[in-house]
Write a protein that holds these residues in place. Sequence first.
Motif, PDB file in Angstrom:
ATOM      1  N   PHE A   1      14.956  24.406  86.239  1.00 61.83           N
ATOM      2  CA  PHE A   1      13.870  25.379  86.428  1.00 61.83           C
ATOM      3  C   PHE A   1      14.282  26.445  87.433  1.00 61.83           C
ATOM      4  O   PHE A   1      15.056  26.191  88.355  1.00 61.83           O
ATOM      5  N   TYR A   2      13.786  27.648  87.220  1.00 60.93           N
ATOM      6  CA  TYR A   2      13.845  28.712  88.222  1.00 60.93           C
ATOM      7  C   TYR A   2      12.676  29.639  87.954  1.00 60.93           C
ATOM      8  O   TYR A   2      12.054  29.606  86.886  1.00 60.93           O
ATOM      9  N   TYR A   3      12.332  30.463  88.930  1.00 62.30           N
ATOM     10  CA  TYR A   3      11.275  31.444  88.699  1.00 62.30           C
ATOM     11  C   TYR A   3      11.546  32.693  89.542  1.00 62.30           C
ATOM     12  O   TYR A   3      12.316  32.677  90.507  1.00 62.30           O
ATOM     13  N   TRP A   4      10.881  33.780  89.129  1.00 58.24           N
ATOM     14  CA  TRP A   4      11.046  35.061  89.803  1.00 58.24           C
ATOM     15  C   TRP A   4       9.945  35.266  90.834  1.00 58.24           C
ATOM     16  O   TRP A   4       8.789  34.901  90.619  1.00 58.24           O
ATOM     17  N   ASP A   5      10.324  35.917  91.923  1.00 52.46           N
ATOM     18  CA  ASP A   5       9.365  36.261  92.970  1.00 52.46           C
ATOM     19  C   ASP A   5       9.601  37.716  93.368  1.00 52.46           C
ATOM     20  O   ASP A   5      10.749  38.182  93.388  1.00 52.46           O
ATOM     21  N   GLY A   6       8.527  38.436  93.686  1.00 57.01           N
ATOM     22  CA  GLY A   6       8.649  39.834  94.068  1.00 57.01           C
ATOM     23  C   GLY A   6       8.618  40.773  92.879  1.00 57.01           C
ATOM     24  O   GLY A   6       8.325  40.376  91.752  1.00 57.01           O
ATOM     25  N   LYS A   7       8.939  42.016  93.141  1.00 57.43           N
ATOM     26  CA  LYS A   7       8.880  43.063  92.115  1.00 57.43           C
ATOM     27  C   LYS A   7      10.277  43.623  91.840  1.00 57.43           C
ATOM     28  O   LYS A   7      11.066  43.811  92.768  1.00 57.43           O
ATOM     29  N   PRO A   8      10.564  43.894  90.566  1.00 58.57           N
ATOM     30  CA  PRO A   8      11.879  44.480  90.233  1.00 58.57           C
ATOM     31  C   PRO A   8      12.112  45.793  90.967  1.00 58.57           C
ATOM     32  O   PRO A   8      11.168  46.544  91.229  1.00 58.57           O
ATOM     33  N   PHE A   9      13.372  46.034  91.313  1.00 54.88           N
ATOM     34  CA  PHE A   9      13.814  47.263  91.979  1.00 54.88           C
ATOM     35  C   PHE A   9      13.274  47.391  93.407  1.00 54.88           C
ATOM     36  O   PHE A   9      13.308  48.474  93.985  1.00 54.88           O
TER      37      PHE A   9
END
Length: 508
Positions: free
Chosen positions: A136-144
């Motif tokens: 598992f992994y996940y994204w945090d924050g906003k791109p760029f």
Amino acid sequence: MDYTVKFIKIKIDKNFRMAVILFFLTSAGTGTNAGGNLLQAQSVIQISSDITDGKYSIQEIIDIAKINDIKVVMLTDRDFMSWEYGFWPLRKIIKKKVESNSMQSYGIEKYLREIEEIQKKNPDIVLIAGVESAPFYYWDGKPFRDNFKIIDWHKHMLVFGLNKAEDYKNLPSVANKKSLLLPFKLKNIYLFWPVPVLIVGFLCLRKRKFKYKDSQGNSLGPYSLPWQVFGGLCLFAGLIFFINNYPFHDFKYDQYHGAQGISPYQNFINYVNQKGGMSFWAHPEIENIMQYDEAKVETKEYPEYLLESRNYTGWTIFYEGDEKVGPPGGIWDKVLKNYCMTGGGLPVWAIGGLGFDQAGNFNEAVKDLRTVFLVPQINRESILSALKNGKMYVVKGRDCGNFILESFVVKDSLSGVNGTIADELNLKGKPVINIKGRIINWKNNEKITVKLIKDGVIVKLYEVNSPFEVSYTDEYFYENKKSYYRLEINTPERVLVSNPVFVSTLLR
């Protein structure tokens, strides 16, 4: 059955004595035993080959292992080395994907065939294919933006004992999305919303300015350009979103909904168990923070996952597991005590995880960490059985292959029944613990400390020289209670950790 090794004194000449000495100096990889008529098979676990993210070819790994008298090599190449970020609302179409070498990209069938062929060419060593996986992994924050990062990419599990290529292909992880596809449900009908849009678009393309028809009923009016433009947009949008929504199912987990706790990892463990495999938590005390391309990669340590998860086979005590999980009274002892108290689930075993991929020299690495299996014979079936049932101990440090645990036996003072590492004994009397070991090429000034640990507490500590043999009778063992004993033996440059022996008393 008596598990101790017996020696008979006989008169021998000088040459024979020298031959015996040379034999012991050169047989650290296969010796007699930590209990019983068992062989000691020194092994290295958790190595990646150059097929995925490793430095050496499989044959090079084997050649170096042979030079160092290693009898078992357990590879853990990466299964699915990819992550992706899709932009809402077209996450499956407008996305960035980063992928590197893996078993999947190489071809799992091809990989397993290669392992089999290399094994045939090297019958004097046991080569076992495993896998290292990031469930598992996940994204945090906003791109760029500076806060954009991928979380938990380095929370890894090792898997051994899978027999079919299909079992590897279906390992459940976010990087292997098809493995997390849920069955179609009535609520998934909403995913077909682009279909009406496509129908509207098709009808708009056929809309005319006037409804005039000839005598035969054919429309004479020209097509309406505004309606055709609108219809074209509808067809384009409908088609794009139809493709985006395929396969019209939900996924059990994805990388866009934040942390999911222990759930995706327990799902992974359950799958491996269903397929007859074994799962091990890898480097639970690692903290990995790095920059990769345009995103940060951040994984905090996760020793508490050993307490939260169930029915996994074990964990890697070294190199990232010996401060919070492995010490007396640490998380491992809490897990073992819970197993003793509840009587449910599975015991948890410790192995040594070399974690070797690109950095360093493999010839030096194998001298510093080994897992020693206790087996009736050295072959694939016996090694996998020992791995599953905890028949092993781990040694770490300078020339660790010279650190031999010859005997770790718990004996019933009344019945005489005894057992060794990973056994479960039912006692009528007091437990008598016998410990015997040696260090080849031991230095006289090198202190050896033997710690006998019971239920997470050091109950006896010995300062000894090599070779050593100590015995302890536990006068504080009570009826109707299940306990365990394990060892930690230290020198200034080495440490040896055994898996536990479980003991309980008969109800009388």
